[in-house]
Design a protein around this motif. Structure first.
Motif, short mmCIF file in Angstrom:
data_model
loop_
_atom_site.label_atom_id
_atom_site.label_comp_id
_atom_site.label_asym_id
_atom_site.label_seq_id
_atom_site.Cartn_x
_atom_site.Cartn_y
_atom_site.Cartn_z
N LEU A 102 1.25 -0.95 -0.16
CA LEU A 102 -0.22 0.12 -0.04
C LEU A 102 1.10 1.04 0.29
N HIS A 103 0.30 2.32 -0.93
CA HIS A 103 1.14 3.08 -0.79
C HIS A 103 0.24 4.72 -0.56
N ARG A 108 5.33 7.34 -1.09
CA ARG A 108 5.35 6.36 0.39
C ARG A 108 4.34 5.79 0.81
N ARG A 109 5.07 3.99 1.03
CA ARG A 109 5.09 3.33 1.77
C ARG A 109 4.19 3.31 2.67
N THR A 110 3.08 2.72 3.35
CA THR A 110 1.88 2.90 4.10
C THR A 110 1.91 1.39 4.73
N GLY A 111 1.44 0.81 3.69
CA GLY A 111 1.29 -0.59 4.72
C GLY A 111 1.71 -1.43 3.85
N LEU A 123 -7.97 -4.78 -6.61
CA LEU A 123 -8.04 -4.55 -5.79
C LEU A 123 -7.10 -3.19 -5.14
N LYS A 124 -6.33 -3.26 -6.32
CA LYS A 124 -4.96 -1.70 -5.95
C LYS A 124 -5.58 -0.12 -5.77
N GLN A 179 -7.48 3.42 -1.27
CA GLN A 179 -7.88 3.67 -0.40
C GLN A 179 -7.53 2.47 1.02
N ALA A 180 -7.69 2.06 1.57
CA ALA A 180 -7.07 1.27 2.61
C ALA A 180 -5.42 2.02 3.20
N ALA A 181 -5.18 2.18 2.39
CA ALA A 181 -3.59 3.56 2.65
C ALA A 181 -3.94 4.38 3.03
#
Length: 527
Positions: free
Chosen positions: A97-98, A102-105, A126-127, A132-134
């Motif tokens: 997740l970006h 920036r990588r967030t998860g 899924l991306k 949205q998940a990030a």
């Protein structure tokens, strides 16, 4: 919501939403499919091999991209992973997740029923969900941090351990906790009505320092803690330490932390009073030692005064005879009166030296000629030395620089050392009884004074404990003489020590720093 949608769209049985910040990863949420549908549980734990295939998770973190395994048990990249072996995993997906590059998860999904459950065509959807998940992860983390920060601030404010105020640069106190209000003796209603202003609470002598701190806080965002006082409501003052910080969005307002240091100030005052009392006791002890030392000279002092008085009587009688002569002899009378004046001055000098030694006066720092100080003490002890049948040798440096010190204290040291030497010489068995006093330069910045005798000297054990308080070899001694002497010399920046005198006797010597402003301070050492 994001986890449920991801599970449904991907056809997964289980999923984890993992937040990553730097090298730290934490599981934020876990979703599972079951008889009652998809259940989501919020979590806060570090991911481990009990939660997911750690080897593939690390691979995702390293590559920053998605990792898909159609059959984890058959894939060489994961077949030996403990989690895969233990749960018999088939389909596995890790999606990085970006947010703003920036990588967030990481989003983790698994399906242990069928292989190849995660078709590549679903990755695009899924991306979108991942982005949205990030955002969700970031917002959740921010809200959580904000809530934690507010909880900590509220705990600090409500704990009332230290005073906390919200202020503005015009002098108003916008908010304050109970600890601060108690500190300054005001009620909350006084604060609400605007009666409590930090500018009014600050005494005039602390106003300039407070404004300096305010300017520093405006420039730097914070000001170093500093000491000041506040007026209490009853007019008394409370000593405090204040630390300031401005709000980022408005440098004309901020928060201050106020610590009451009344107890510390009281302790410091008690320490100062104790130090003053100790110094008074030391001065009294030094004076008592001087008086006790002068007591040993009673016979010698009486002799010193008796001689000029007897001479005065003799000269007065002679003057009367010359006046009664027929005719009178004015020249002889004048000579007799001159001798009377001389003898009276001699007696006066003796009394002046004694008075200076025993008067109760604080130390007076002045320029001192050590040769003169030595000669004064020798005059006081001359009769005592004669009574002890002791020869006094004096060797003085002719061009001795002046020192800066307390003349009375230094003469006390000299008198004590000389009387100790004379006392020791009384016990000398045979041989010449000699007391030798020397003054000389010690290098370029010190003067050395030596008091040596040809008495029995020190035993090895006595030499080790010579300056110990209350140690005495005399029946009538206090045992404080040499201890006080060392204290006096050390207070002048010097050193006092003992050694053997060759070929016989004892040698006590001390150094005193030269007054650098003395006219002879820069002269070459010599005698």
């Amino acid at each position: 919501m994001v986890m449920r949608t991801a599970i449904e769209q991907a056809g997964a049985e289980r999923g984890l939403l993992i937040h990553v910040s730097g090298d730290v990863a934490r599981v934020e949420a876990e979703a599972r499919t079951g008889p009652r549908g998809i259940q989501v549980e919020l979590r806060d734990a570090i991911p481990n091999e009990q939660d997911l295939p750690v080897s593939l998770f690390h691979r995702t973190l390293q590559t920053g991209d998605h990792v898909i395994t159609d059959d984890a048990l058959a894939d060489s990249r994961s077949s030996l992973d403990p989690y895969v072996v233990r749960h018999g995993c088939r389909s596995i997906m890790f999606l990085a997740l970006h947010r703003q590059s920036r990588r967030t998860g990481v989003l983790y999904l698994e399906n242990n029923l069928v292989p190849a459950a995660f078709h590549p065509r679903r990755i695009t959807i899924l991306k979108l969900l991942a982005s949205q998940a990030a955002i969700s992860i970031e917002n959740a983390r921010l809200y959580r941090d904000l809530a934690n920060r507010e909880a900590k601030i509220n705990s600090l404010v409500n704990a009332n351990i230290i005073g906390i105020i919200v202020w503005n640069s015009t002098g108003a106190i916008l908010e304050a906790n109970d600890a601060f209000l108690r500190m300054v003796g005001y009620e909350r209603c006084d604060l609400v009505t605007g009666l409590v202003r930090w500018t009014d609470l600050t005494p005039d002598n602390f106003h300039a320092r407070s404004m300096e701190a305010l300017d520093e806080a405006r420039r730097c965002g914070r000001a170093e803690p500093y000491e000041k006082e506040y007026f209490r409501k009853d007019g008394s003052r409370v000593p405090v330490i204040v630390g300031l910080a401005t709000f980022p969005a408005d440098v004309e307002r901020g928060v201050a932390f106020v610590l009451d240091i009344s107890e510390r100030k009281r302790s410091e005052q008690k320490i100062l009073m104790s130090e003053d009392r100790l110094r008074e006791f030391e001065l009294e002890l030094e004076r008592a030692s001087r008086i006790a030392t002068m007591g040993h000279l009673t016979a010698s002092i009486a002799h010193e005064i008796k001689q000029p008085i007897a001479a005065t009587i003799t000269n007065a009688q002679a003057a009367l005879r010359w006046l009664k002569a027929d005719p009178p002899e004015p020249t002889e009378v004048s000579d007799a009166i001159a001798r009377i004046v001389k003898d009276a001055m001699r007696a006066s000098d003796v009394l002046a030296r004694i008075r200076a030694m025993i008067k109760n006066a604080p130390p007076k720092l002045e320029r001192v000629d050590l040769n003169e100080a030595v000669n004064d003490v020798i005059d006081l002890t001359r009769a005592e030395a004669a009574r002890c049948e002791t020869k006094v040798d004096v060797v003085q440096c002719a061009a001795l620089p002046l020192i800066r010190g307390d003349r009375v204290g230094l003469q006390q040291v000299l008198l004590n050392l000389m009387l100790n030497a004379l006392e020791a010489l009384k016990e000398a068995k045979g041989g010449a009884r000699i007391l030798r006093i020397e003054t000389s330069r010690q290098g370029t910045d010190e003067i050395l004074v030596v008091v040596a005798d040809t008495g029995p000297g020190f035993s090895t054990e006595l030499k080790k404990r010579l300056f110990t308080p209350f140690l005495t070899t005399k029946l009538s001694g206090m045992g404080m003489g040499l201890s006080i002497c060392r204290s006096i010399i050390e207070s002048h920046g010097g050193r006092l020590w003992a050694s053997d005198n060759a070929p016989q006797g004892a040698r006590l010597q001390f150094t005193i720093p030269v007054d650098p402003t003395s006219p002879r301070a820069n002269d070459s050492p010599g005698t």
